[in-house]
Design an enzyme around this catalytic site. Structure first.
Site, PDB file in Angstrom:
ATOM      1  N   GLU A 187      50.523  26.653  40.052  1.00 59.17           N
ATOM      2  CA  GLU A 187      49.837  27.739  39.330  1.00 59.17           C
ATOM      3  C   GLU A 187      48.553  27.217  38.705  1.00 59.17           C
ATOM      4  O   GLU A 187      48.539  26.139  38.090  1.00 59.17           O
ATOM      5  CB  GLU A 187      50.773  28.285  38.241  1.00 59.17           C
ATOM      6  CG  GLU A 187      50.700  29.774  38.074  1.00 59.17           C
ATOM      7  CD  GLU A 187      51.170  30.539  39.303  1.00 59.17           C
ATOM      8  OE1 GLU A 187      50.308  31.129  39.998  1.00 59.17           O
ATOM      9  OE2 GLU A 187      52.382  30.561  39.585  1.00 59.17           O
ATOM     10  N   SER A 189      43.141  56.700  47.570  1.00 57.36           N
ATOM     11  CA  SER A 189      44.396  55.989  47.378  1.00 57.36           C
ATOM     12  C   SER A 189      45.405  56.928  46.736  1.00 57.36           C
ATOM     13  O   SER A 189      45.058  57.703  45.838  1.00 57.36           O
ATOM     14  CB  SER A 189      44.165  54.770  46.484  1.00 57.36           C
ATOM     15  OG  SER A 189      45.384  54.081  46.299  1.00 57.36           O
ATOM     16  N   SER A 196      49.850  40.246  43.329  1.00 55.02           N
ATOM     17  CA  SER A 196      48.586  40.344  44.051  1.00 55.02           C
ATOM     18  C   SER A 196      48.397  41.627  44.856  1.00 55.02           C
ATOM     19  O   SER A 196      48.163  41.604  46.068  1.00 55.02           O
ATOM     20  CB  SER A 196      48.360  39.134  44.952  1.00 55.02           C
ATOM     21  OG  SER A 196      46.977  39.019  45.167  1.00 55.02           O
ATOM     22  N   SER A 197      48.460  42.731  44.155  1.00 56.63           N
ATOM     23  CA  SER A 197      48.117  43.996  44.794  1.00 56.63           C
ATOM     24  C   SER A 197      46.640  44.004  45.173  1.00 56.63           C
ATOM     25  O   SER A 197      46.246  44.671  46.130  1.00 56.63           O
ATOM     26  CB  SER A 197      48.413  45.164  43.856  1.00 56.63           C
ATOM     27  OG  SER A 197      47.560  45.146  42.731  1.00 56.63           O
ATOM     28  N   ASP A 237      45.574  34.136  47.191  1.00 59.81           N
ATOM     29  CA  ASP A 237      46.170  35.453  47.423  1.00 59.81           C
ATOM     30  C   ASP A 237      45.766  36.027  48.774  1.00 59.81           C
ATOM     31  O   ASP A 237      46.594  36.530  49.532  1.00 59.81           O
ATOM     32  CB  ASP A 237      45.741  36.430  46.321  1.00 59.81           C
ATOM     33  CG  ASP A 237      46.132  35.946  44.937  1.00 59.81           C
ATOM     34  OD1 ASP A 237      46.834  34.929  44.844  1.00 59.81           O
ATOM     35  OD2 ASP A 237      45.714  36.584  43.957  1.00 59.81           O
TER      36      ASP A 237
HETATM   37  P1  ADP Z   1      47.372  41.974  40.852  1.00 59.73           P
HETATM   38  O1  ADP Z   1      46.508  41.531  41.978  1.00 59.73           O
HETATM   39  O2  ADP Z   1      48.147  40.867  40.236  1.00 59.73           O
HETATM   40  O3  ADP Z   1      48.275  43.109  41.216  1.00 59.73           O
HETATM   41  P2  ADP Z   1      44.817  42.650  39.737  1.00 59.73           P
HETATM   42  O4  ADP Z   1      44.399  43.008  38.366  1.00 59.73           O
HETATM   43  O5  ADP Z   1      44.189  41.486  40.390  1.00 59.73           O
HETATM   44  O6  ADP Z   1      46.415  42.509  39.701  1.00 59.73           O
HETATM   45  O7  ADP Z   1      44.567  43.890  40.702  1.00 59.73           O
HETATM   46  C1  ADP Z   1      45.016  45.177  40.341  1.00 59.73           C
HETATM   47  C2  ADP Z   1      43.915  46.193  40.609  1.00 59.73           C
HETATM   48  O8  ADP Z   1      43.728  46.332  42.026  1.00 59.73           O
HETATM   49  C3  ADP Z   1      44.247  47.589  40.124  1.00 59.73           C
HETATM   50  O9  ADP Z   1      43.890  47.763  38.776  1.00 59.73           O
HETATM   51  C4  ADP Z   1      43.391  48.448  41.064  1.00 59.73           C
HETATM   52  O10 ADP Z   1      42.055  48.484  40.609  1.00 59.73           O
HETATM   53  C5  ADP Z   1      43.429  47.686  42.352  1.00 59.73           C
HETATM   54  N1  ADP Z   1      44.503  48.161  43.239  1.00 59.73           N
HETATM   55  C6  ADP Z   1      45.566  47.477  43.675  1.00 59.73           C
HETATM   56  N2  ADP Z   1      46.343  48.223  44.498  1.00 59.73           N
HETATM   57  C7  ADP Z   1      45.737  49.427  44.590  1.00 59.73           C
HETATM   58  C8  ADP Z   1      46.024  50.654  45.289  1.00 59.73           C
HETATM   59  N3  ADP Z   1      47.107  50.783  46.053  1.00 59.73           N
HETATM   60  N4  ADP Z   1      45.170  51.681  45.136  1.00 59.73           N
HETATM   61  C9  ADP Z   1      44.077  51.562  44.374  1.00 59.73           C
HETATM   62  N5  ADP Z   1      43.747  50.457  43.692  1.00 59.73           N
HETATM   63  C10 ADP Z   1      44.559  49.401  43.784  1.00 59.73           C
HETATM   64 MG    MG Z   2      44.874  40.160  41.806  1.00 59.19          MG
END
Ligand code: ADP
Ligand code: MG
Length: 362
Positions: free
Chosen positions: A18, A52, A111-112, A155
């Site tokens: 990490e 989205s 890591s969305s 990621d």
């Molecule tokens: P993590 O990567 O850990 O989930 P981050 O803060 O790096 O957290 O990313 C999250 C951001 O990515 C959300 O606030 C949004 O802006 C964007 N995001 C992620 N998934 C989606 C989605 N399915 N639709 C729209 N925006 C998204």
């Molecule tokens: Mg992220």
């Protein structure tokens, strides 16, 4: 007219390593079954359009104007940033409608954001050949340059290179990876603390700076080249010394974990998890009461080999190694304990290492 196409990119859990990625060290993530999906179809009006599920804000633009897109400080930046990077490389973008949906929880360390970037990149490419490593770097540039968050390459890399039933150990300096097959007799469980303390983004930047200060003090290009002996003998502020110690010992733990996994030594793997957590808690100072509680609680439970926070810090998820027969009882006990202590229902995910991003072909 071609029918709709769907492109998938997974989220990830980092098993160990990490805050080592931007220090050019080692990380060991798995790609998840939890993924972001982008459905593409030809646009009716000649514009590129992104939307989205569950979000009101959409964005559309003329494909030939992609290179001039500007950030808007909203979710669409992740996608527009990727489009812009592709356009800057001369990749022609078609007038498409991109419909995005995802089951990767947002902002919890799974890591969305990378799943969104990588699935969008494949959607824009529409099956066109593109080097996967270059694509990972391109998506990272979108996040650092366009969205404006300094982040390592892990990621995006694992979202593209993930493997079923295995973790991948990435060398963040050479950008090569090896596949690390995991023992069968363990279940990886992510527990989302459901909190993300605001401190996170600013602390991330401060840690990046502290690591740079430590590297400079020791005369190394990055903490990848530092050793514990160098940290001990080089004068530097106490806080900076602790940050450097985390990074150097964490790199060693990744290597030890890979060896333990190869030997099927679950007790050792679990022990390294806990050591990693303590290092993040005490030396890197990036945990939070909620995740500390989840770890302290987990390691008292029957069948749990070890637990640690995963992801950037200040909340988010913990990752736990649990004996398969103990999983149901473990999950229930963790739900009850967390609810009782913080009055929060945690989301719990059984993580199955899955393949990297691709088009979904029926
Ligand atoms: P993590 O990567 O850990 O989930 P981050 O803060 O790096 O957290 O990313 C999250 C951001 O990515 C959300 O606030 C949004 O802006 C964007 N995001 C992620 N998934 C989606 C989605 N399915 N639709 C729209 N925006 C998204
Ligand atoms: Mg992220």
């Amino acid at each position: 007219m071609k029918g709709p196409r769907t492109f998938r990119a997974p989220g990830r859990v980092n098993l160990i390593g990490e805050h080592t990625d931007y220090n050019l060290g080692f990380v060991l993530p798995i790609a998840l079954h939890l993924s972001t999906y982008v459905e593409t179809s030809p646009s009716p009006d000649g514009l590129l359009r992104i939307s989205s599920e569950f979000r009101n804000i959409t964005l559309s633009w003329a494909p030939e104007e992609t290179a001039t897109l500007e950030p808007r400080k909203q979710w669409t930046d992740y996608v527009a940033g990727v489009a812009r990077e592709l356009a800057l490389l001369g990749v022609p973008l078609e007038a498409l409608e991109l419909k995005i949906r995802s089951d990767v929880p947002e902002g919890s360390g799974l890591s969305s954001s990378a799943a969104l970037e990588v699935s969008s990149a494949l959607a824009f490419l529409q099956g066109r050949e593109f080097d996967r490593l270059e694509l990972a770097r391109l998506c990272q540039r979108a996040e650092t340059g366009f969205v404006g968050l300094p982040s390592g390459i892990m990621d995006q890399y694992v979202s593209l290179f993930g493997q079923p039933r295995a973790a991948i150990r990435i060398d963040c300096r050479s950008l090569e990876h090896i596949t690390v097959t995991l023992p069968d007799d363990v279940q990886i469980i992510a527990i989302n603390s459901m909190v993300k303390h605001e401190l996170g983004a600013s602390a991330y930047r401060i840690r990046v700076q502290e690591c740079a200060i430590a590297s400079e003090a020791m005369g190394v290009a990055s903490l990848r080249d530092a050793t514990l002996a160098m940290i001990l003998k080089t004068p530097m502020p106490g806080e900076v010394r602790k940050r450097a110690r985390h990074v150097v010992t964490e790199n060693l733990r990744v290597e030890s974990f890979v060896e333990a996994a190869a030997a099927g030594d679950l007790a050792r793997m679990g022990q390294l998890f806990v050591e990693s957590h303590r290092s993040m808690q005490q030396d890197y100072a990036i945990t939070a009461d909620e995740v500390d509680f989840l770890v302290d609680e987990a390691i008292t439970k029957e069948g749990c080999y070890g637990a640690r926070m995963t992801g950037g810090g200040f909340g988010g998820c913990t990752v736990n190694l649990v004996a398969p027969a103990a999983v149901d009882a473990f999950e229930q006990a963790m739900r009850d304990a967390y609810k009782q202590r913080f009055n929060i229902d945690p989301n719990i995910f059984r993580c199955i290492p899955g393949p990297g991003a691709a088009e979904i072909t029926k």
